[in-house]
Design a protein around this motif. Structure first.
Motif, PDB file in Angstrom:
ATOM      1  N   ILE A 186       0.836  -1.200   0.000  1.00 39.79           N
ATOM      2  CA  ILE A 186       0.000   0.000   0.000  1.00 39.79           C
ATOM      3  C   ILE A 186       0.872   1.253   0.000  1.00 39.79           C
ATOM      4  O   ILE A 186       0.613   2.219  -0.733  1.00 39.79           O
ATOM      5  CB  ILE A 186      -0.939   0.003   1.215  1.00 39.79           C
ATOM      6  N   THR A 187       1.919   1.227   0.814  1.00 40.27           N
ATOM      7  CA  THR A 187       2.849   2.360   0.855  1.00 40.27           C
ATOM      8  C   THR A 187       3.461   2.610  -0.517  1.00 40.27           C
ATOM      9  O   THR A 187       3.553   3.755  -0.989  1.00 40.27           O
ATOM     10  CB  THR A 187       3.967   2.103   1.885  1.00 40.27           C
ATOM     11  N   ALA A 188       3.878   1.535  -1.185  1.00 37.27           N
ATOM     12  CA  ALA A 188       4.473   1.673  -2.517  1.00 37.27           C
ATOM     13  C   ALA A 188       3.463   2.238  -3.514  1.00 37.27           C
ATOM     14  O   ALA A 188       3.796   3.098  -4.344  1.00 37.27           O
ATOM     15  CB  ALA A 188       4.979   0.318  -2.997  1.00 37.27           C
ATOM     16  N   GLY A 189       2.205   1.781  -3.439  1.00 35.51           N
ATOM     17  CA  GLY A 189       1.176   2.292  -4.338  1.00 35.51           C
ATOM     18  C   GLY A 189       0.918   3.766  -4.132  1.00 35.51           C
ATOM     19  O   GLY A 189       0.749   4.525  -5.095  1.00 35.51           O
ATOM     20  N   LEU A 190       0.904   4.203  -2.879  1.00 34.46           N
ATOM     21  CA  LEU A 190       0.664   5.613  -2.576  1.00 34.46           C
ATOM     22  C   LEU A 190       1.827   6.493  -3.029  1.00 34.46           C
ATOM     23  O   LEU A 190       1.623   7.609  -3.514  1.00 34.46           O
ATOM     24  CB  LEU A 190       0.434   5.788  -1.069  1.00 34.46           C
TER      25      LEU A 190
END
Length: 472
Positions: free
Chosen positions: A424-428
């Protein structure tokens, strides 16, 4: 384990080759069609693909649940199909009456009312197709199932390319490919399995239908809510944003569906296998390892998509119309990851027949999607819709896992939760242009790999001590 992988490969062959065809068509469409036309097709495609989920009314899931307990498989399939077909005929009649207003909403013109009629025929064909393919799947005929899954994509490809070569450069190239490509392939499927459609001697078994309907009713409600969940982003974009935003979002969804390929392949193989394992009282460690290895493979593919997001977006169009797709590729892959992973943790719900839990799962997910879509999508367009989709499917996964655990089916989720947070962090981070985002993404990918080292160790243990594991 070798036999397990062989069956998985058999079920995966068709979806993977079919996806390869879709990936060939994808840049052809994005280069041949203006982004607004791609957006018009995107709204239609998203909504029509969700319609069968309402019409099956859970009878497809009831069919698979009863399959191993019934001797007359043909009669079981015909009894299960009856109510969905009746509902489908009713829907076709309604859509024919209101075809003009439907056309105006979907295509911004009432002139395409006839496409609504064609879509009705497509829906009826899809119902019959669904039950025949389920019958093949439950027999674990992997290669045969894959062959017909591939045939559906081939039909789509032939019709779509025919439209392109005929000079059609609007949304109809995609819409006709979807409708008539699938109908042509279905005709082959129906002929091949015409014995399953032989109604001689058929008599309505009200007790069996009632039993399946009672099992399927909670699933019907949950599936309808899930279909709404999969449509709400496009609906909000259609109401509050532009066709360009819809086109970008739909293109991003196509990239995300690369992981959806594996979702389809895995689910096709996993459901009948999981039911059989349950009957054979397989130990929980087998289910846990399958969940861990699915997470390992899908998280790896997720980071590959993120690292290659810019060159992928360049392939979509020569004029750069679709460059913004790169910012939502990761987030739109996430729903497929969460759904696939949840297939390994939700088994307690179907094993225990407590299918009403699925209603709670769908309500929770849909509520999150509606709130975030209405809060963000009118202001940040396709980015808001992508955020809503990701958040909703995180809730979907967590809720499925939780309610399954209440039935007694549960294994540790620490590894899954940590890896999910990293993704999720990478997507954001990739949602907007950011300096050094590629290096941060690679670093997060390596961190996710470290978290999953125990999965690699377990895989080596299985290889070295196969007698302690049974994946047949």
């Amino acid at each position: 384990m070798k036999q397990f992988m062989k069956r998985l490969a058999g079920f995966s062959l068709g979806p993977i080759l079919g996806a390869a065809i879709s990936l060939i068509l994808f840049p052809i469409f994005t280069n041949a069609l203006p982004i607004a036309e791609y957006g018009r097709a995107g709204t239609f495609e998203t909504l029509i693909l969700q319609i069968p989920n309402f019409i099956y009314i859970g009878m497809d899931q009831a069919f698979t649940r009863e399959y191993n307990h019934m001797d007359n498989k043909r009669n079981l399939m015909q009894q299960a199909m009856l109510l969905p077909l009746m509902l489908g005929v009713f829907l076709v009649a309604v859509s024919a009456i209101f075809s003009v207003p439907f056309s105006e909403w979907l295509f911004q013109s009432g002139d395409y009312y006839y496409i609504v009629w064609y879509a009705g025929v497509w829906v009826l064909a899809t119902i019959v197709e669904r039950f025949i393919l389920l019958s093949i799947r439950m027999q674990e005929k992997a290669v045969e199932f894959s062959s017909y899954s591939l045939l559906l994509k081939v039909g789509n490809f032939i019709v779509s390319m025919g439209m392109i070569f005929a000079g059609v450069r609007d949304f109809r190239a995609i819409v006709y490919g979807l409708i008539f490509g699938q109908i042509l392939a279905d005709l082959v499927l129906f002929f091949r399995y015409r014995e399953l459609l032989d109604l001689r001697g058929f008599q309505i078994d009200s007790k069996l239908i009632k039993k399946m309907f009672l099992f399927g009713t909670p699933i019907m409600i949950a599936s309808s809510l899930a279909a709404a969940l999969n449509s709400i982003d496009i609906i909000v974009l259609t109401e509050f944003s532009s066709l360009t935003d819809i086109g970008i979002y739909k293109a991003g969804s196509k990239i995300g569906s690369i992981i959806g390929i594996l979702k389809t392949a895995f689910a096709s193989f996993w459901i009948p296998t999981a039911y059989r394992w349950y009957e054979e009282n397989k130990s929980m460690k087998h289910y846990k390892f399958i969940s861990d290895i699915v997470l390992f493979l899908l998280s790896g593919l997720f980071f590959v998509i993120l690292v290659l997001r810019y060159p992928i977006s360049l392939i979509l169009s020569s004029d750069g119309e679709y460059l913004d797709v790169q910012y939502i590729m990761g987030l739109l892959a996430f729903p497929h990851i969460m759904y696939t992973l949840s297939e390994t943790t939700t088994l307690g719900i179907v094993f225990s027949r407590k299918t009403h839990y699925n209603i709670f799962v769908s309500i929770m997910s849909l509520a999150v999607s509606v709130i975030i879509n209405l809060s963000l999508t009118p202001f940040i367009g396709f980015r808001g819709a992508a955020l809503a989709s990701t958040a909703a499917y995180v809730v979907f996964y967590l809720a499925r896992t939780y309610f399954s655990s209440r039935t007694g089916f549960y294994f540790g989720q620490k590894k899954q939760i940590i890896t999910m947070l990293i993704m999720i962090t990478a997507g954001l981070i990739n949602l907007y242009p950011l300096d050094y985002s590629i290096f941060i993404t690679i670093g997060l990918g390596l961190l996710a790999l470290v978290v999953q080292i125990p999965t690699i160790k377990t895989a080596l243990e299985i290889k070295n001590h196969p007698g302690e594991w049974d994946f047949t």
